[in-house]
Motif scaffolding. Structure first.
Motif, mmCIF file in Angstrom:
data_model
loop_
_atom_site.group_PDB
_atom_site.id
_atom_site.type_symbol
_atom_site.label_atom_id
_atom_site.label_comp_id
_atom_site.label_asym_id
_atom_site.label_seq_id
_atom_site.Cartn_x
_atom_site.Cartn_y
_atom_site.Cartn_z
ATOM 1 N N ALA A 125 0.858 -1.199 0.000
ATOM 2 C CA ALA A 125 0.000 0.000 0.000
ATOM 3 C C ALA A 125 0.884 1.237 0.000
ATOM 4 C CB ALA A 125 -0.922 -0.018 1.212
ATOM 5 N N LYS A 126 1.460 1.537 -1.128
ATOM 6 C CA LYS A 126 2.482 2.578 -1.204
ATOM 7 C C LYS A 126 1.913 3.984 -1.136
ATOM 8 C CE LYS A 126 5.759 -0.262 -3.719
ATOM 9 N NZ LYS A 126 6.684 -0.369 -4.851
ATOM 10 N N PHE A 170 0.010 1.331 10.045
ATOM 11 C CA PHE A 170 0.139 0.424 8.885
ATOM 12 C C PHE A 170 1.292 0.927 8.028
ATOM 13 C CE2 PHE A 170 -0.748 -1.775 5.018
ATOM 14 C CZ PHE A 170 -1.400 -2.937 5.403
ATOM 15 N N SER A 171 2.205 0.022 7.709
ATOM 16 C CA SER A 171 3.374 0.400 6.911
ATOM 17 C C SER A 171 3.038 0.376 5.422
ATOM 18 C CB SER A 171 4.535 -0.556 7.190
ATOM 19 O OG SER A 171 5.640 -0.232 6.384
ATOM 20 N N ALA A 172 3.460 1.432 4.710
ATOM 21 C CA ALA A 172 3.158 1.541 3.285
ATOM 22 C C ALA A 172 3.980 0.600 2.424
ATOM 23 C CB ALA A 172 3.380 2.985 2.815
ATOM 24 N N ASP A 173 5.026 0.007 2.989
ATOM 25 C CA ASP A 173 5.844 -0.900 2.185
ATOM 26 C C ASP A 173 5.401 -2.349 2.291
ATOM 27 O OD1 ASP A 173 6.626 -1.464 4.741
ATOM 28 O OD2 ASP A 173 8.693 -0.776 4.490
ATOM 29 N N THR A 174 4.228 -2.590 2.859
ATOM 30 C CA THR A 174 3.662 -3.939 2.936
ATOM 31 C C THR A 174 2.255 -3.922 2.358
ATOM 32 O OG1 THR A 174 2.783 -3.584 5.166
ATOM 33 C CG2 THR A 174 5.012 -4.503 4.986
ATOM 34 N N LYS A 208 5.651 5.352 6.694
ATOM 35 C CA LYS A 208 6.710 5.010 5.738
ATOM 36 C C LYS A 208 6.299 5.244 4.282
ATOM 37 C CE LYS A 208 8.692 1.449 8.745
ATOM 38 N NZ LYS A 208 9.157 0.047 8.848
ATOM 39 N N VAL A 209 5.513 6.276 4.058
ATOM 40 C CA VAL A 209 5.125 6.628 2.691
ATOM 41 C C VAL A 209 6.243 7.473 2.079
ATOM 42 C CG1 VAL A 209 3.403 7.754 1.236
ATOM 43 C CG2 VAL A 209 2.706 6.582 3.339
#
Length: 730
Positions: free
Chosen positions: A485-486, A691-695, A722-723
């Motif tokens: 979810a970038k 929620f981490s954007a790299d997952t 982490k966007v």
């Protein structure tokens, strides 16, 4: 994902893409500079395929384009087949071995040091090559000498794969011509190959087509013989049935037989008339002959002997007629009597006119007797046929059913025989027809004067552009198939949840999140840092206006950034002159405890708290290096809050703590893996989910999100962490 997002991805990877493109250009330049110059020779053939036309329904003619394409494909594949290419290679190697001074390929010193070159005997190689060229066979790798010779061919560059790499066979677009192109470092070799490969193709193709057509013709011929035997067998059965029943159609037997009898009787009456005519004429001729014989009695002395011989001859002639006119003994006797008659009568021209008349009458009598006998035989035959057909009128009509079945089957077999015979005729026609008879070499391959242009600049540009496009496509495909979810929009499509706050990725390798929040920097270098600080300030605003003071920071997965957010949020609250307490309840990963070097642990506090004494007079929290910020750490272990804090009333404990602190921030374990956060939600006033954007989102994430959404009064929203800076507004 939209176009702008992909353009941002490519812009972010621009240095990788440009570097790889530049390396491709350099590699192409080095390769082309070191590449040996190649001489290209071209031979051209006219096939005659487009001159063959088919007749249409309206009577006009047209070219069958599909058949033409198939024929061209067959020819091209045959030219490139091992049977053709290898024979050319054999002849080239034989030339080089037989005439080393004029060899097309000269081996280097390094090639001559190879085991293949040292083991191969030149005389043996020439002998094997001559044998293979003469017998139209190929080398076999399972034979020692031939296997070694195959490697020897490769050493010279005359192996099948080596020659096929530089060989090009193609149809000149929309024409009847076929181009054969070959490239090599020797111009004479190139011209030799394109000219000889065409002739080798013609020889092989003609032989191959002849064998294939001959085999088909022989197969169809055997089918014809088998089918003919079937037809003959049925015909014999039908004939036997006819003989037994007497006719083909029993139903109309009587009518047919009577019509036949009527026709035969008519012919019989006509023949009887002819018989009577011949009989009367015979009587007339005999009477004339007797009259002449009686009138010639007074002639020379030997006339009586002549008459006697004549009568004897006439008797033999009559006997010959009765025997059908084919008896060599009687014919010889008649000839002898004629000779004696001529001798007795004085020969040739001296005979009297009376004797000539007698001979003429005798001949006519013999003819009439023969006609009379023939007529008598015909009359007897007619009578016999009338008797037979009259007997057919009384046969039962029902006996023809079996014969009808046989006849129907015979007709079917005859039709099949006719079809097979037509195929056999076609096969024989193909056998006589040479499909390559119209092949004409319209252009001879000549040794080129100059090598083929390397087109160095163009190929360098193409290499760079190709790698540029390829790497761009690779990065785009990686983004398409990446489930992470970038961006906020992607996260929304995956979870149907709006992000309460969006935090960009920053570098925290050399500093802590607290330091980031407390320090003040400006300039392009700190754009990402300042954006992160402003996002935390927005989150702080929500806390200050929520009317709540105890918050739980959790996540669905590990390494989502909970610790960083707790640190940054606590520092931001300090800037607002708020007193903050951090409680580390992530027992599986107590990173907050380690970062702040906590000296008070929740496990030690449990069971020792005295609510009658103010907490300020008790050691329930440890201080940090930042004024206004305290922390309660935890010992790391595979436990949950309910297991560790069974003797601590968390509700009363938090109420007492709120008397000392403006805000209490708790960190819990990941919801997907542990039950820690679920147990702590009962004690928190508000819950934020990180929620981490790299997952990407998984089924476990969906279940955790569903669980926390049910806590409507406590759920404060999702923090998308982490966007990347270029994706924060996407």
């Amino acid at each position: 994902m939209d176009i702008m997002y992909f353009l941002k991805v490519l812009y972010r990877k621009k240095w990788i893409i440009l570097s790889l493109s530049f390396l491709a250009v350099v590699a192409a330049f080095v390769f082309l500079v070191n590449k040996k110059p190649l001489y290209v020779s071209v031979a051209q053939y006219s096939t005659g395929f487009t001159s063959e036309k088919v007749k249409l329904v309206d009577g006009s003619t047209a070219i069958d384009l599909y058949t033409v394409d198939v024929k061209f494909d067959n020819v091209i594949e045959t030219i490139k087949s091992p049977q053709v290419v290898n024979r050319v290679g054999y002849s080239l190697l034989l030339h080089d071995l037989s005439d080393p001074s004029n060899a097309y390929t000269k081996l280097s010193a390094k090639d001559k040091e190879t085991p293949v070159y040292r083991e191969m005997n030149v005389d043996t190689a020439r002998k094997i090559l001559l044998e293979k060229l003469t017998t139209h066979t190929l080398l076999h790798s399972n034979k020692k000498n031939e296997s070694l010779l195959i490697e020897y061919l490769k050493l010279y560059g005359y192996g099948y794969e080596e020659m096929l790499y530089y060989l090009s066979v193609s149809r000149v677009a929309r024409t009847d011509y076929l181009n054969i192109i070959y490239s090599s470092v020797n111009p004479d070799l190139s011209s030799r190959v394109v000219n000889s490969i065409g002739q080798e193709f013609l020889n092989y193709y003609r032989n191959l087509n002849s064998q294939r057509t001959d085999e088909n013709a022989q197969t169809i011929k055997s089918m014809v013989a088998t089918q003919q035997a079937t037809v003959d067998s049925l015909s014999q059965i039908l004939l036997s049935e006819k003989v037994s029943q007497g006719t083909i159609d029993p139903v109309s037997r009587t009518t047919s037989a009577m019509e036949t009898v009527t026709e035969i009787e008519s012919r019989l009456a006509e023949e009887k008339g002819k018989y009577n005519t011949h009989l009367n004429r015979l009587s007339y001729l005999r009477a004339q002959l007797n009259a002449l014989n009686s009138s010639s009695g007074s002639t020379a002395g030997n006339n009586d002997e002549v008459i006697r011989l004549t009568n004897r001859r006439n008797d033999l002639v009559a006997e010959l007629s009765r025997k059908g006119g084919n008896d060599p003994v009687l014919e010889r006797q008649i000839d002898d009597l004629r000779a004696q008659i001529i001798q007795k009568s004085g020969a040739g021209t001296s005979r009297s006119k009376s004797r000539e008349k007698i001979d003429q009458l005798t001949r006519e009598i013999n003819e009439e007797e023969a006609l009379l006998n023939a007529s008598r035989s015909t009359i007897d035959d007619y009578n016999a046929r009338i008797t037979r057909y009259m007997g057919m009128t009384n046969v039962n009509p029902g006996s023809g059913v079996k014969m009808d079945v046989i006849r129907a089957k015979l007709e079917m077999e005859n039709e099949q025989l006719k079809t097979i015979r037509e195929k056999y005729s076609q096969a024989e026609g193909l056998l006589r027809d040479d499909p390559t008879s119209n092949f004409i070499q319209t252009r001879m391959g000549i040794p080129p004067n100059q090598p083929e242009s390397k087109n160095t600049l163009m190929k360098m540009l193409l290499s760079g552009m190709s790698v540029f496009l390829l790497t761009s496509l690779i990065f785009i495909f990686l983004e398409i198939f990446d489930t992470a979810a970038k961006t906020p929009s992607i996260f929304y499509r995956q979870t149907k949840l709006r992000s309460a706050n969006i935090l960009n990725r920053i570098n925290l390798h050399k500093r802590s999140a607290v330091d980031v929040m407390l320090e003040d920097h400006s300039g392009r270098r700190y754009v990402a840092t300042n954006y992160f600080k402003n996002s935390i300030r927005k989150l702080r605003y929500e806390l200050l206006n929520s009317g709540k003071s105890t918050f739980l920071i959790s996540s669905t997965k590990r390494s989502a950034g909970k610790t960083t957010i707790v640190e940054a949020l606590a520092a931001s609250l300090l800037l607002s002159h708020k007193k903050v307490l951090i409680i580390d309840l992530n027992f599986l990963n107590n990173s907050l405890t380690r970062k702040f070097n906590a000296d008070v642990f929740i496990q030690d506090v449990a069971g020792k708290v005295n609510y009658s004494i103010p907490f300020s007079q008790q050691k329930v929290a440890g201080s940090t290096s930042y004024e206004g910020l305290d922390i309660i750490g935890c010992h790391e272990g595979n436990t949950t809050p309910s297991e560790v804090l069974f003797d601590l009333n968390m509700t009363d404990f938090l109420i007492a703590l709120k008397e000392e602190y403006d805000f209490i921030l708790m960190e819990g374990g990941a919801l997907n893996l542990y039950a820690d956060s679920k147990e702590l939600m009962d004690y928190a006033e508000g819950v934020f989910l990180v929620f981490s954007a790299d997952t990407g989102t998984t089924q476990s994430d969906a279940e955790s999100l569903k669980f926390i959404q049910e806590k409507k009064d406590k759920f404060q929203g999702v923090i998308l962490n982490k966007v990347l800076m270029e994706n924060v507004n996407s």
